[in-house]
Write a protein that holds these residues in place. Structure first.
Motif, short mmCIF file in Angstrom:
data_model
loop_
_atom_site.label_atom_id
_atom_site.label_comp_id
_atom_site.label_asym_id
_atom_site.label_seq_id
_atom_site.Cartn_x
_atom_site.Cartn_y
_atom_site.Cartn_z
N GLU A 1 0.84 -1.20 0.00
CA GLU A 1 0.00 0.00 0.00
C GLU A 1 0.87 1.24 0.00
OE1 GLU A 1 -3.64 0.27 2.42
OE2 GLU A 1 -2.76 2.07 3.33
N LEU A 2 0.55 2.17 -0.91
CA LEU A 2 1.20 3.47 -0.97
C LEU A 2 0.14 4.50 -0.62
CD1 LEU A 2 3.77 5.10 -1.70
CD2 LEU A 2 2.89 5.20 -4.06
N LEU B 1 2.00 -5.79 7.16
CA LEU B 1 2.53 -4.89 8.18
C LEU B 1 1.38 -4.04 8.72
CD1 LEU B 1 4.92 -3.59 9.70
CD2 LEU B 1 5.18 -2.02 7.76
N SER B 2 1.16 -4.07 10.02
CA SER B 2 0.05 -3.30 10.60
C SER B 2 0.28 -1.81 10.40
CB SER B 2 -0.10 -3.63 12.09
OG SER B 2 1.13 -3.47 12.77
N ARG C 1 12.44 -3.26 1.84
CA ARG C 1 12.52 -2.33 2.97
C ARG C 1 11.12 -1.95 3.48
NH1 ARG C 1 15.23 3.63 2.28
NH2 ARG C 1 15.01 4.38 4.44
N SER C 2 10.13 -2.01 2.59
CA SER C 2 8.77 -1.62 2.99
C SER C 2 8.17 -2.56 4.02
CB SER C 2 7.87 -1.53 1.76
OG SER C 2 7.54 -2.83 1.27
N ALA C 3 8.82 -3.70 4.27
CA ALA C 3 8.36 -4.61 5.33
C ALA C 3 8.36 -3.91 6.68
CB ALA C 3 9.25 -5.85 5.38
N ARG C 4 9.09 -2.80 6.80
CA ARG C 4 9.12 -2.00 8.03
C ARG C 4 8.43 -0.66 7.82
NH1 ARG C 4 15.31 -1.85 9.35
NH2 ARG C 4 14.58 -0.43 10.97
N GLY C 5 7.92 -0.40 6.63
CA GLY C 5 7.28 0.87 6.32
C GLY C 5 8.30 1.93 5.94
N ILE C 6 8.01 2.71 4.91
CA ILE C 6 8.92 3.76 4.46
C ILE C 6 8.18 5.09 4.39
CG2 ILE C 6 10.44 4.57 2.62
CD1 ILE C 6 10.71 1.66 1.70
N LEU C 7 8.72 6.11 5.04
CA LEU C 7 8.20 7.47 4.93
C LEU C 7 9.12 8.24 3.99
CD1 LEU C 7 6.39 9.87 5.88
CD2 LEU C 7 8.10 10.27 7.67
N PHE C 8 8.55 8.75 2.89
CA PHE C 8 9.33 9.54 1.95
C PHE C 8 9.34 11.01 2.40
CE2 PHE C 8 7.77 5.81 -0.28
CZ PHE C 8 8.95 5.31 -0.82
N SER C 9 10.32 11.74 1.93
CA SER C 9 10.46 13.14 2.34
C SER C 9 9.28 13.97 1.84
CB SER C 9 11.76 13.73 1.79
OG SER C 9 11.67 13.89 0.39
N GLU C 10 9.06 15.12 2.47
CA GLU C 10 7.99 16.01 2.03
C GLU C 10 8.23 16.49 0.61
OE1 GLU C 10 6.74 19.15 4.59
OE2 GLU C 10 6.85 17.92 6.41
N ASP C 11 9.49 16.73 0.26
CA ASP C 11 9.80 17.14 -1.11
C ASP C 11 9.37 16.08 -2.11
OD1 ASP C 11 10.88 19.50 -0.23
OD2 ASP C 11 12.97 18.82 -0.32
N THR C 12 9.61 14.82 -1.79
CA THR C 12 9.21 13.72 -2.67
C THR C 12 7.69 13.63 -2.76
OG1 THR C 12 11.21 12.45 -2.16
CG2 THR C 12 9.33 11.23 -3.04
N ARG D 1 12.79 7.44 4.97
CA ARG D 1 13.07 6.97 6.34
C ARG D 1 12.29 5.70 6.64
NH1 ARG D 1 10.81 8.83 11.51
NH2 ARG D 1 9.72 10.51 10.40
N THR D 2 12.97 4.69 7.17
CA THR D 2 12.30 3.47 7.61
C THR D 2 11.61 3.72 8.94
OG1 THR D 2 13.98 2.15 6.49
CG2 THR D 2 12.61 1.02 8.11
N LEU D 3 10.39 3.21 9.10
CA LEU D 3 9.57 3.56 10.26
C LEU D 3 9.64 2.54 11.40
CD1 LEU D 3 6.46 5.00 8.37
CD2 LEU D 3 8.35 6.25 9.45
#
Length: 291
Positions: free
Chosen positions: A38-39, A71-72, A116-127, A164-166
């Motif tokens: 999920e994105l 991943l919850s 890496r998304s198995a831990r969740g990824i937060l992309f930067s605000e610029d992205t 950033r990995t969450l």
């Protein structure tokens, strides 16, 4: 785990992905997990709380998060005061990209991002800002063009800086509930393929070579629900898709999704979705596209 639910999404094996966009005033869906990637893009949601695995954090005005299968995750209103939050959610099957394809040299960064998304990824605000228009425009694309645009977006994310990995650990909730999931997967596949029909516990038990009593215990232990509740969750996923995508009368949807009568359908729908099918259709504000 008791407060985390497994969501059965309306995405079928014939779909590549779905995109759902809407405007809302609050975050009311509970923390959950599902088999799909999920994105999630959220705009104007400053003050809401993001929960991904063992991570919790108050969010800013715009954010873009990639969550891996099982991943919850969830967002809560928390300190958010906005009365017009934009949310765009894209979901795709975990096997959309086969392993052999992802092992090609050109796919290295995409493969690493998905792992890496198995831990969740937060992309930067610029992205998030740079890709927000492309994400929202996916609603207007069809077929092969839409699939290629999704791949292009995922490529852009895979090379984005400052992601950033969450979660500190990867939490596969399906494996926590289902340490030996082959049999339960077979049962789910059968229910998804035959949800329109009357399905008995006995025929499912025979399908996976178990006695009725053993299968009843097995599905309760593996899903946290009874056989009947599990089957109803699958039927409701298909029903909500029909309510969104078609003008079919609710009574016909009830029959087509395997419910024995409209009263039973209304009762179960309200218990699980906190509104009636009619209210769900009337209050639905947004677009949902299946590619």
């Amino acid at each position: 785990m008791n407060n985390i639910i497994k969501e059965i999404t309306p995405l079928t094996h014939k779909d590549c992905f779905s995109i759902f966009s809407r405007e809302k005033k609050s975050f009311d869906f509970p923390v959950h997990f599902h088999e799909e990637f999920e994105l999630n893009l959220i705009i104007n949601g400053a003050g809401a709380k993001r929960i991904v695995g063992d991570h919790e954090e108050e969010i800013s005005d715009i954010e873009l998060v990639l969550v891996g299968p099982n991943l919850s995750h969830g967002w809560q209103t928390y300190h958010c005061k906005s009365d017009s939050v934009t949310e765009v959610t894209i979901q795709w099957h975990k096997n959309l990209f086969e392993d052999r394809f992802l092992k090609k040299n050109q796919m290295i960064l995409l493969r690493e991002m998905l792992e890496r998304s198995a831990r969740g990824i937060l992309f930067s605000e610029d992205t998030a800002v740079a890709l927000s228009a492309q994400l929202m425009a996916l609603n207007d694309l069809k077929g092969f063009t839409a699939v290629m645009e999704l791949i292009n977006i995922l490529h852009e994310l895979s090379i984005a800086e400052n992601a950033r990995t969450l979660s500190r650990v990867a939490l596969d909730n399906n494996q926590i509930l289902n340490p030996n999931s082959r049999r339960i997967d077979k049962a789910f596949e059968y229910m998804n393929a035959n949800y329109q029909k009357q399905i008995t516990l006995k025929e499912l038990a025979q399908l996976i070579s178990m006695t009725d009593v053993s299968f009843s215990r097995f599905i309760s232990k593996r899903t946290g629900n009874t056989f009947v509740d599990t089957l109803n969750e699958i039927r409701l996923a298909h029903a909500t898709r029909m309510l969104i995508e078609t003008n079919m009368p609710i009574a016909d949807i009830s029959v087509n999704c395997g419910f024995n009568n409209i009263s039973n359908f209304n009762r179960i729908f309200k218990k699980k979705k906190f509104c009636t099918p009619k209210e769900f259709r009337e209050n639905f504000c947004g677009t949902s596209v299946f590619i």
